[in-house]
Design a protein around this motif. Structure first.
Motif, short mmCIF file in Angstrom:
data_model
loop_
_atom_site.label_atom_id
_atom_site.label_comp_id
_atom_site.label_asym_id
_atom_site.label_seq_id
_atom_site.Cartn_x
_atom_site.Cartn_y
_atom_site.Cartn_z
N GLU A 277 7.65 15.92 -39.92
CA GLU A 277 6.89 17.12 -40.29
C GLU A 277 5.43 16.80 -40.62
OE1 GLU A 277 9.92 16.44 -41.27
OE2 GLU A 277 11.00 18.12 -40.33
N THR A 278 5.14 15.54 -40.95
CA THR A 278 3.76 15.15 -41.31
C THR A 278 2.93 14.81 -40.08
OG1 THR A 278 4.30 12.79 -41.55
CG2 THR A 278 4.62 14.21 -43.49
N ALA A 279 3.57 14.77 -38.89
CA ALA A 279 2.85 14.38 -37.67
C ALA A 279 1.86 15.46 -37.26
CB ALA A 279 3.84 14.13 -36.54
N SER A 280 0.69 15.01 -36.78
CA SER A 280 -0.35 15.94 -36.31
C SER A 280 0.01 16.45 -34.92
CB SER A 280 -1.69 15.22 -36.26
OG SER A 280 -1.66 14.20 -35.26
N ALA A 281 -0.74 17.46 -34.46
CA ALA A 281 -0.51 18.02 -33.13
C ALA A 281 -0.72 16.94 -32.06
CB ALA A 281 -1.45 19.20 -32.90
N GLU A 282 -1.72 16.08 -32.28
CA GLU A 282 -1.99 15.00 -31.33
C GLU A 282 -0.83 14.00 -31.31
OE1 GLU A 282 -3.65 12.66 -28.46
OE2 GLU A 282 -4.25 14.69 -29.09
N GLU A 283 -0.28 13.71 -32.48
CA GLU A 283 0.85 12.77 -32.55
C GLU A 283 2.10 13.37 -31.90
OE1 GLU A 283 -0.09 10.17 -36.58
OE2 GLU A 283 0.85 12.16 -36.78
N ILE A 284 2.31 14.66 -32.09
CA ILE A 284 3.44 15.33 -31.44
C ILE A 284 3.31 15.25 -29.92
CG2 ILE A 284 4.57 17.55 -31.06
CD1 ILE A 284 5.25 16.37 -33.73
N LYS A 285 2.08 15.43 -29.44
CA LYS A 285 1.83 15.34 -28.00
C LYS A 285 2.17 13.95 -27.48
CE LYS A 285 -1.87 15.76 -24.57
NZ LYS A 285 -3.32 16.04 -24.36
N VAL A 286 1.79 12.91 -28.24
CA VAL A 286 2.08 11.53 -27.85
C VAL A 286 3.60 11.29 -27.78
CG1 VAL A 286 1.91 9.11 -28.55
CG2 VAL A 286 -0.09 10.61 -28.73
N LEU A 287 4.32 11.83 -28.77
CA LEU A 287 5.78 11.65 -28.80
C LEU A 287 6.46 12.38 -27.64
CD1 LEU A 287 6.41 12.06 -32.64
CD2 LEU A 287 6.54 9.95 -31.30
N ASN A 288 5.93 13.53 -27.31
CA ASN A 288 6.51 14.30 -26.19
C ASN A 288 6.34 13.60 -24.86
OD1 ASN A 288 7.76 16.64 -27.26
ND2 ASN A 288 5.75 17.55 -27.70
N GLU A 289 5.30 12.78 -24.76
CA GLU A 289 5.06 12.06 -23.51
C GLU A 289 6.20 11.11 -23.16
OE1 GLU A 289 1.34 10.13 -24.17
OE2 GLU A 289 0.14 11.95 -23.90
N ILE A 290 6.91 10.65 -24.17
CA ILE A 290 8.05 9.75 -23.90
C ILE A 290 9.37 10.41 -24.34
CG2 ILE A 290 6.83 7.55 -23.91
CD1 ILE A 290 7.56 7.25 -26.85
N ASN A 291 9.35 11.75 -24.36
CA ASN A 291 10.58 12.52 -24.65
C ASN A 291 11.24 12.11 -25.97
OD1 ASN A 291 10.24 13.88 -22.25
ND2 ASN A 291 11.76 12.68 -21.13
#
Length: 457
Positions: free
Chosen positions: A23-37
């Motif tokens: 929940e503390t992850a930023s929008a940019e960090e969420i985007k990075v995580l989504n890149e590797i599913n």
């Protein structure tokens, strides 16, 4: 379950999230995580349905709780017994018990159209007449109830002759031979009660069997100072196309189930498996090279002769197909072992350990709720629920867990370390496969349904 190649940036982010919530992850960090599913909906599988009672359609019939071998590691041997494979009470299954077991299985299988009967011991061919009678009766009952039957047998091969081999072939019995390696290993680990070796006795019988039933499987045991690679090579040279080697297990009949005390020689066998893992990376490299060059012959040779190739390919398939396994096998769920007296156990490996008995073919309901629970969500001290390999190992063999920790849901920590090493190598293979590589493996049937190597069917 999936495996992905990650960049240094992605790895650093994953490390940082170990100490803080998503929940503390930023929008940019969420985007990075989504890149590797890395962000998906939580598995919504209905665990109540997953762990609900299922119909039993496989049984291991102990038609002989007696044996003509005295294997040094036998988990079915009692303390002080002159032979192995007695499982607490020496003797053969009677005709009445055998027929009752068949009737019980047909009822227990419900609406399922196929049942499976495995002949086990001891040495089941010591009661060959009983086996013949069971097949005749079972076939009649199956026809009466519109069911199909699959037969199997696990044998030491010492009693095979032309008539028995033809019977196995004519009745389409899936055969597994228990054999540990070449002459040195076989004679030292699987002697006769008088101490004489058995390799010379069974070698010609195995060759005769393979000539008639070439798909016969070999299952060997790693114990003490046995050389894993040499054993596999010797068995392959003998003619076996499929060889499965497993580490010896502590006997539940020789020590209290709660005593966490495996023998030094069983531990040595496990250390041998750990040693062989040093070569697993080389084997994985050869597997990947064979896949990329479409060298099916080399890949088949690795599967037959390699100590880890079959398991590495299987695990890589789980990553590719994003498969999850919640149970290590069907023990206590759709599969049980039936002793010569008609008592029911979670599987053939538990027979004779009275505290693990779950019922009888002659009376009442089975007490098998423990085996409808998955180890993966248990607080067992081994952190199964947070282990990255949990959906591959599924918590480990119930029998081995009991022997190592006294709890069917408590895996052996040393075995956990070993499995994690194999899973890491397999994940690395999977992320290097292109879509064309995956199609090649599927079309050439290198990716196939997998059974536990201790499964007698």
């Amino acid at each position: 379950m999936s495996a992905f190649a990650a960049s240094e940036k992605q790895i650093n982010l994953l490390h940082s999230l170990q100490s803080r919530s998503l929940e503390t992850a930023s929008a940019e960090e969420i985007k990075v995580l989504n890149e590797i599913n890395m962000i998906t909906n939580r598995d919504n599988q209905d665990f109540e349905e997953l762990t609900s009672k299922v119909d039993i359609y496989k049984i291991a019939l102990f038609i002989s709780q007696d044996c003509n071998f005295n294997c040094v590691y036998c988990y079915g041997a009692e303390e002080g017994s002159p032979v192995g494979g007695t499982y607490g009470k020496r003797g053969h299954m009677s005709a009445i018990t055998a027929r009752s077991a068949i009737d019980w299985l047909i009822t227990a299988s419900g609406e399922l159209d196929t049942i499976a009967i495995g002949f086990f011991g001891g040495e089941p061919l010591l009661n060959f007449q009983g086996m013949q009678d069971i097949v005749e009766y079972a076939n009649k009952q199956a026809n009466k109830h519109d069911k199909k039957i699959k037969y199997s047998i696990t044998t030491n091969a010492s009693l095979l002759d032309e008539d028995k081999i033809h019977f196995l072939k004519d009745n389409d019995v899936h055969v597994t031979v228990s054999m540990d390696g070449g002459r040195r290993i076989q004679d030292s680990q699987r002697p006769l009660p008088n101490g004489r070796g058995t390799y010379e006795l069974i070698e010609p019988k195995v060759k005769a069997l393979l000539k008639e039933i070439p798909e016969t499987v070999c299952r060997g045991t790693v114990f003490n100072d046995a050389d894993v690679f040499q054993a596999e090579q010797d068995l392959s040279k003998l003619g076996f196309k499929q060889v499965y080697l497993t580490v010896a297990s502590p006997s539940l009949l020789k020590q209290p189930e709660k005593e966490i005390n495996t023998s030094s020689k069983v531990e040595e066998g496990l250390h041998r498996f750990h040693y062989s893992m040093q070569k697993a990376k080389d084997e994985a490299y050869q597997i990947l090279k064979a896949i990329k060059s479409r060298d099916s012959l080399q890949l088949n040779q690795l599967i037959v002769n390699g100590a880890w190739a079959r398991k590495i390919i299987r695990y890589s398939e789980q990553f590719v197909q994003q498969q999850k396994t919640h149970f290590p096998c069907g023990a206590g769920r759709h599969y049980v072992g039936v002793s010569a007296s008609g008592d029911i156990y979670p599987c053939h490996r538990f027979v004779g350990a009275e505290s693990t008995k779950i019922g009888s073919i002659f009376k009442g309901e089975l007490n098998r709720s423990k085996y409808h629970q998955t180890t993966l969500h248990k607080d067992n001290g081994n952190n199964c629920s947070s282990c990255f390999a949990k959906y591959v190992c599924s918590g480990g063999c119930h029998h081995d867990n009991m022997g190592a920790t006294g709890d069917v849901h408590g895996p052996d920590p040393e075995m956990c370390d070993l499995i994690r090493e194999v899973v890491e190598v397999s994940a690395l293979i999977s992320i290097k496969l292109t879509n064309q590589d995956k199609e090649y493996l599927e079309s050439n049937k290198f990716y196939q349904p997998y059974n536990c190597p201790l499964d007698i069917f």
